[in-house]
Design a protein around this motif. Structure first.
Motif, PDB file in Angstrom:
ATOM      1  N   PRO A  61       0.820  -1.214   0.000  1.00 44.42           N
ATOM      2  CA  PRO A  61       0.000   0.000   0.000  1.00 44.42           C
ATOM      3  C   PRO A  61       0.851   1.260   0.000  1.00 44.42           C
ATOM      4  O   PRO A  61       1.966   1.282   0.533  1.00 44.42           O
ATOM      5  CB  PRO A  61      -0.802  -0.125   1.309  1.00 44.42           C
ATOM      6  CG  PRO A  61       0.022  -1.011   2.173  1.00 44.42           C
ATOM      7  CD  PRO A  61       0.722  -1.961   1.264  1.00 44.42           C
TER       8      PRO A  61
ATOM      9  N   ALA B  58       3.058  -4.603   3.855  1.00 46.28           N
ATOM     10  CA  ALA B  58       2.817  -5.297   2.583  1.00 46.28           C
ATOM     11  C   ALA B  58       2.112  -6.617   2.832  1.00 46.28           C
ATOM     12  O   ALA B  58       2.140  -7.169   3.942  1.00 46.28           O
ATOM     13  CB  ALA B  58       4.135  -5.544   1.842  1.00 46.28           C
TER      14      ALA B  58
ATOM     15  N   THR C 231      -4.382  -7.277  -3.083  1.00 52.19           N
ATOM     16  CA  THR C 231      -4.457  -5.817  -3.001  1.00 52.19           C
ATOM     17  C   THR C 231      -5.521  -5.376  -2.001  1.00 52.19           C
ATOM     18  O   THR C 231      -5.315  -4.413  -1.255  1.00 52.19           O
ATOM     19  CB  THR C 231      -4.757  -5.212  -4.384  1.00 52.19           C
ATOM     20  OG1 THR C 231      -5.932  -5.822  -4.937  1.00 52.19           O
ATOM     21  CG2 THR C 231      -3.584  -5.426  -5.325  1.00 52.19           C
TER      22      THR C 231
ATOM     23  N   SER D 196      -4.523  -5.458   1.519  1.00 55.93           N
ATOM     24  CA  SER D 196      -3.660  -4.354   1.919  1.00 55.93           C
ATOM     25  C   SER D 196      -4.381  -3.374   2.829  1.00 55.93           C
ATOM     26  O   SER D 196      -3.743  -2.569   3.517  1.00 55.93           O
ATOM     27  CB  SER D 196      -3.136  -3.606   0.688  1.00 55.93           C
ATOM     28  OG  SER D 196      -2.284  -4.416  -0.085  1.00 55.93           O
TER      29      SER D 196
ATOM     30  N   ASN E 203      -3.332  -2.616   6.441  1.00 52.26           N
ATOM     31  CA  ASN E 203      -2.365  -1.580   6.782  1.00 52.26           C
ATOM     32  C   ASN E 203      -3.041  -0.339   7.352  1.00 52.26           C
ATOM     33  O   ASN E 203      -2.506   0.330   8.237  1.00 52.26           O
ATOM     34  CB  ASN E 203      -1.561  -1.213   5.542  1.00 52.26           C
ATOM     35  CG  ASN E 203      -0.172  -0.729   5.854  1.00 52.26           C
ATOM     36  OD1 ASN E 203       0.593  -1.435   6.502  1.00 52.26           O
ATOM     37  ND2 ASN E 203       0.163   0.469   5.415  1.00 52.26           N
TER      38      ASN E 203
ATOM     39  N   VAL F 161      -2.329   0.916  -4.200  1.00 57.13           N
ATOM     40  CA  VAL F 161      -1.462  -0.226  -3.964  1.00 57.13           C
ATOM     41  C   VAL F 161      -0.501  -0.399  -5.139  1.00 57.13           C
ATOM     42  O   VAL F 161      -0.894  -0.267  -6.299  1.00 57.13           O
ATOM     43  CB  VAL F 161      -2.292  -1.517  -3.788  1.00 57.13           C
ATOM     44  CG1 VAL F 161      -1.396  -2.742  -3.640  1.00 57.13           C
ATOM     45  CG2 VAL F 161      -3.212  -1.399  -2.579  1.00 57.13           C
TER      46      VAL F 161
END
Length: 359
Positions: free
Chosen positions: A36, A63, A147, A150, A153, A356
Motif C-alpha cells: 500500500p 505489505a 491488493t 492491503s 495496513n 497499492v
C-alpha cells in the motif's frame, strides 16, 4: 530484483535493479504481492514531513506477500505462506522499552536509527526482508485479493487504539477525524468489535453521508461548525447515551480546538486515546484542563501503531465476516509506475480508498 528507490528527498523514485535480500537468522524473505501507498507518502518523500530516514532507501510501509524463505528460528512459517509484513520493527534486547522503527518509512531516536540501518528497505520492491515475528500469517487468500487485503495496513492503526482503549461490545465511541483515511477505517473496526454506536464528527458532508449509508443508524454523524463548545455539545447529543471512549486520529493540519472539542465530550470515568498528528509540525500543544481530568477520573493515553497480536485478531474479524474488506476501493499500479502511485495516493486519500503497488 526490481525496486523503487528513494535516492534523495524531493526526487522521483528511481526504478532500478538491486541485489535480492540475503536472509539471516531471525529473518524472513517475502515475495511482495501488494504494497500500500500511504496518502501522505509524497510529503515524506519531498521532505515536507521531515521524517528521519536514511537514504538511499526502498520505501514503503507494510505489505501483503508470500514467504520465499525463513531462517532457522522459524517453527511455523513455510514457503508459500501468505503473510502481512508488519512494518513496526521492535528491538529485541529490551522488552520493557524497545526501540521502534517503521521499516522503509521512519525512525526516531538513536536506537531506532540503528534498527533502520539494518532492517532498512521497505516493500516497494519484488522482495522484502523482515524480522521473523513481523511476517504474520493471514491464511490462504486468492492472489487476486492481495491488493484488497492491503487494507489491513490502514485498519490496524485505529485497531491498535481501540485495543489500547479496551473498547467493549455495547460501548459508545467517538472517532475524532472520522472522515479521514484512518478515522473512517476506525469507524468500521469499532463496529466490527461490537460498538453500540460510533459518533463521527467532521466537516466533509459527503464523507459523513457516506458513513451513514455504509453503516446505518449505528453511526451518528455531526457536522462541525468550528465553535468548540457548540460542537462538543452536538457530539454529546448525537450519542444515544454518555460517550464511553474518544479516539483522536486527526492529521497535523487540524487545530487543537477541534481535538479538544471531541476529547472533552467523553463521559466522567471515560477513556481518551490520542493517535493523530496534531502538533507534529509545530504549533500549539493540546491544552486539557487539569481539574477536568482529575475530578472526572478521565484516562488519557497515547498510542502509536498496534501490538503484534493485532494482525492475527483482525484477520479473525475478517474471516468471521464482521469486517468487510469490500468497503475499500482499491487502485493498483505496477512497480514501474510507483511515482504515479504516489501521486494518485495523495489525490485520493479519502475514506475507504487505498492505492497499492503490485510488484
Amino acid at each position: 530484483m526490481k525496486a523503487a528507490i528513494l535516492k534523495a528527498l524531493g526526487q522521483p523514485l528511481a526504478i532500478n535493479q538491486m541485489p535480492d535480500p540475503a536472509i539471516g537468522t531471525g529473518e524472513v524473505v517475502v515475495d511482495v504481492a501488494a504494497a500500500p501507498v500511504l496518502s501522505y507518502a509524497n510529503e515524506v518523500f519531498s521532505g515536507e514531513r521531515q521524517y528521519p530516514i536514511d537514504l538511499p532507501m526502498v520505501p514503503g510501509c507494510g505489505a501483503i506477500g508470500r514467504v520465499r524463505a525463513s531462517g532457522p528460528d522459524a517453527t511455523h512459517l513455510k514457503p508459500g505462506d501468505w503473510v502481512f509484513c508488519d512494518p513496526t520493527v521492535r528491538s529485541r534486547d529490551d522488552a520493557l522499552m524497545p526501540d521502534i522503527a517503521l521499516q522503509g518509512w521512519s525512525a526516531r531516536g538513536d536506537g531506532a536509527k540503528r534498527l533502520q540501518r539494518y532492517f532498512h528497505d521497505g516493500p516497494f520492491a519484488e522482495q522484502v526482508r523482515v524480522p521473523t515475528e513481523n511476517a504474520i500469517r493471514i491464511g490462504e487468500i486468492d492472489p487476486d485479493d492481495a491488493t484488497r487485503w492491503s487494507a489491513l495496513n490502514v485498519m490496524l492503526v485505529p485497531y491498535g487504539g481501540l485495543l489500547a482503549a479496551n473498547l467493549q461490545a455495547g460501548e459508545k465511541l467517538l472517532v475524532s477525524g472520522a472522515t479521514g483515511n484512518f478515522g473512517s477505517a476506525g469507524v468500521a473496526v469499532a463496529l466490527a468489535m461490537g460498538a453500540r454506536c460510533v459518533v463521527a464528527p467532521g466537516r466533509n458532508e459527503r464523507a459523513l453521508a457516506d458513513l451513514e449509508r455504509r453503516f446505518g443508524e449505528r453511526v451518528r454523524t455531526v457536522k462541525l461548525s468550528g465553535n468548540e463548545d457548540e460542537d462538543r455539545e452536538r457530539m454529546r447529543q448525537a450519542s444515544p447515551g454518555p460517550i464511553d471512549c474518544v479516539m483522536d486520529l486527526l492529521p497535523p493540519s487540524a487545530t487543537t480546538t477541534t481535538v479538544r472539542a471531541a476529547v472533552m465530550a467523553v463521559r466522567p470515568y471515560g477513556r481518551v486515546v490520542l493517535m493523530g498528528g496534531v502538533g507534529m509540525l509545530g504549533g500549539e500543544g493540546l491544552d486539557l484542563p487539569y481539574p477536568w481530568i482529575m475530578r472526572n477520573d478521565i484516562t488519557v493515553r497515547g498510542k502509536w501503531m498496534y501490538p503484534r497480536e493485532a494482525v492475527t485478531r483482525m484477520t479473525g474479524l475478517i474471516r468471521a465476516g464482521l469486517l468487510d474488506l469490500g468497503h475499500f476501493d482499491v487502485t493498483t499500479f505496477l512497480l514501474d509506475d510507483a511515482n504515479d502511485a504516489v501521486t494518485h495516493a495523495a489525490a485520493n486519500g479519502g475514506p475507504f480508498r487505498i492505492t497499492v503497488i503490485r510488484p
